[in-house]
Design a protein around this motif. Structure first.
Motif, mmCIF file in Angstrom:
data_model
loop_
_atom_site.group_PDB
_atom_site.id
_atom_site.type_symbol
_atom_site.label_atom_id
_atom_site.label_comp_id
_atom_site.label_asym_id
_atom_site.label_seq_id
_atom_site.Cartn_x
_atom_site.Cartn_y
_atom_site.Cartn_z
ATOM 1 N N VAL A 31 0.838 -1.197 0.000
ATOM 2 C CA VAL A 31 0.000 0.000 0.000
ATOM 3 C C VAL A 31 0.876 1.252 0.000
ATOM 4 O O VAL A 31 0.614 2.197 -0.738
ATOM 5 C CB VAL A 31 -0.977 -0.011 1.204
ATOM 6 N N LEU A 32 1.935 1.251 0.794
ATOM 7 C CA LEU A 32 2.849 2.398 0.801
ATOM 8 C C LEU A 32 3.557 2.558 -0.541
ATOM 9 O O LEU A 32 3.897 3.667 -0.930
ATOM 10 C CB LEU A 32 3.870 2.268 1.931
ATOM 11 N N ASP A 33 3.764 1.465 -1.244
ATOM 12 C CA ASP A 33 4.372 1.522 -2.569
ATOM 13 C C ASP A 33 3.480 2.306 -3.534
ATOM 14 O O ASP A 33 3.966 3.045 -4.375
ATOM 15 C CB ASP A 33 4.614 0.105 -3.099
ATOM 16 N N TYR A 34 2.177 2.172 -3.377
ATOM 17 C CA TYR A 34 1.224 2.865 -4.251
ATOM 18 C C TYR A 34 0.878 4.267 -3.767
ATOM 19 O O TYR A 34 0.590 5.147 -4.564
ATOM 20 C CB TYR A 34 -0.077 2.059 -4.371
ATOM 21 N N THR A 37 2.998 8.356 1.008
ATOM 22 C CA THR A 37 3.075 8.538 2.457
ATOM 23 C C THR A 37 1.679 8.462 3.065
ATOM 24 O O THR A 37 0.724 9.012 2.531
ATOM 25 C CB THR A 37 3.692 9.904 2.840
ATOM 26 N N LEU A 38 1.600 7.767 4.206
ATOM 27 C CA LEU A 38 0.330 7.628 4.923
ATOM 28 C C LEU A 38 0.592 7.573 6.423
ATOM 29 O O LEU A 38 1.668 7.142 6.856
ATOM 30 C CB LEU A 38 -0.393 6.344 4.507
ATOM 31 N N THR A 39 -0.406 7.967 7.194
ATOM 32 C CA THR A 39 -0.341 7.822 8.647
ATOM 33 C C THR A 39 -0.794 6.402 9.010
ATOM 34 O O THR A 39 -1.324 5.680 8.168
ATOM 35 C CB THR A 39 -1.267 8.832 9.345
ATOM 36 N N GLN A 40 -0.629 6.042 10.277
ATOM 37 C CA GLN A 40 -1.078 4.719 10.722
ATOM 38 C C GLN A 40 -2.577 4.548 10.517
ATOM 39 O O GLN A 40 -3.032 3.497 10.068
ATOM 40 C CB GLN A 40 -0.755 4.514 12.199
ATOM 41 N N SER A 41 -3.343 5.573 10.835
ATOM 42 C CA SER A 41 -4.799 5.457 10.683
ATOM 43 C C SER A 41 -5.194 5.357 9.212
ATOM 44 O O SER A 41 -6.111 4.606 8.859
ATOM 45 C CB SER A 41 -5.519 6.619 11.363
ATOM 46 N N GLN A 42 -4.499 6.069 8.345
ATOM 47 C CA GLN A 42 -4.774 5.953 6.908
ATOM 48 C C GLN A 42 -4.412 4.563 6.396
ATOM 49 O O GLN A 42 -5.120 3.996 5.562
ATOM 50 C CB GLN A 42 -4.008 7.025 6.129
ATOM 51 N N ARG A 70 8.374 10.056 9.668
ATOM 52 C CA ARG A 70 8.673 11.412 10.107
ATOM 53 C C ARG A 70 7.396 11.987 10.706
ATOM 54 O O ARG A 70 6.316 11.450 10.506
ATOM 55 C CB ARG A 70 9.178 12.269 8.955
ATOM 56 N N PHE A 71 7.538 13.094 11.416
ATOM 57 C CA PHE A 71 6.356 13.739 11.971
ATOM 58 C C PHE A 71 5.574 14.410 10.860
ATOM 59 O O PHE A 71 6.148 14.946 9.909
ATOM 60 C CB PHE A 71 6.738 14.756 13.047
ATOM 61 N N SER A 72 4.278 14.383 10.979
ATOM 62 C CA SER A 72 3.398 15.008 10.004
ATOM 63 C C SER A 72 3.509 16.525 10.123
ATOM 64 O O SER A 72 3.529 17.073 11.228
ATOM 65 C CB SER A 72 1.948 14.577 10.253
ATOM 66 N N PHE A 73 3.563 17.211 8.997
ATOM 67 C CA PHE A 73 3.616 18.672 9.012
ATOM 68 C C PHE A 73 2.263 19.253 9.423
ATOM 69 O O PHE A 73 2.198 20.292 10.060
ATOM 70 C CB PHE A 73 4.013 19.225 7.642
ATOM 71 N N ARG A 79 2.625 10.474 12.930
ATOM 72 C CA ARG A 79 3.792 10.151 12.104
ATOM 73 C C ARG A 79 3.298 9.752 10.721
ATOM 74 O O ARG A 79 2.246 9.143 10.579
ATOM 75 C CB ARG A 79 4.595 9.020 12.722
ATOM 76 N N VAL A 80 4.093 10.077 9.726
ATOM 77 C CA VAL A 80 3.798 9.732 8.342
ATOM 78 C C VAL A 80 4.840 8.712 7.906
ATOM 79 O O VAL A 80 6.039 8.885 8.160
ATOM 80 C CB VAL A 80 3.837 10.987 7.442
ATOM 81 N N TYR A 81 4.388 7.655 7.261
ATOM 82 C CA TYR A 81 5.274 6.562 6.849
ATOM 83 C C TYR A 81 5.386 6.528 5.334
ATOM 84 O O TYR A 81 4.447 6.829 4.617
ATOM 85 C CB TYR A 81 4.732 5.226 7.356
ATOM 86 N N ARG A 82 6.599 6.159 4.881
ATOM 87 C CA ARG A 82 6.801 5.962 3.444
ATOM 88 C C ARG A 82 7.732 4.780 3.242
ATOM 89 O O ARG A 82 8.556 4.455 4.106
ATOM 90 C CB ARG A 82 7.343 7.216 2.773
#
Length: 85
Positions: A31-34, A37-42, A70-73, A79-82
């Motif tokens: 999912v992150l490949d597509y 960046t997403l948060t845990q809830s996303q 990283r932290f979300s702006f 946190r935002v994951y990629r």
């Protein structure tokens, strides 16, 4: 070796760090490949996995350096994951 075979070999090597991880971690990685960046809830919403399972998957992916966070702006509490592979 043709370029198609070469591209397939590169793609296969790219996913090598996640080969031995649980299916939930592989799903989160894909999912992150597509999605970039997403948060845990996303991620929980996109994968239809429980939040606890997403947290576990992310910890496993971080252990093999397959994701970066990283932290979300927009919200420093999140946190935002990629994907890092």
């Amino acid at each position: 070796m043709s370029t198609v075979t070469s591209a397939t070999a590169e793609e296969s090597g790219r996913w090598e760090p996640v080969e031995d991880l649980p299916p939930s971690a592989k799903l989160v990685a894909k999912v992150l490949d597509y999605e970039e960046t997403l948060t845990q809830s996303q991620l929980a919403e996109e994968t239809l996995l429980p939040p606890r399972t997403v947290r576990y998957a992310l910890s496993r992916l971080e252990a093999v350096d397959a994701v970066e966070s990283r932290f979300s702006f927009s919200d420093a509490r999140k946190r935002v994951y990629r994907l890092a592979i």
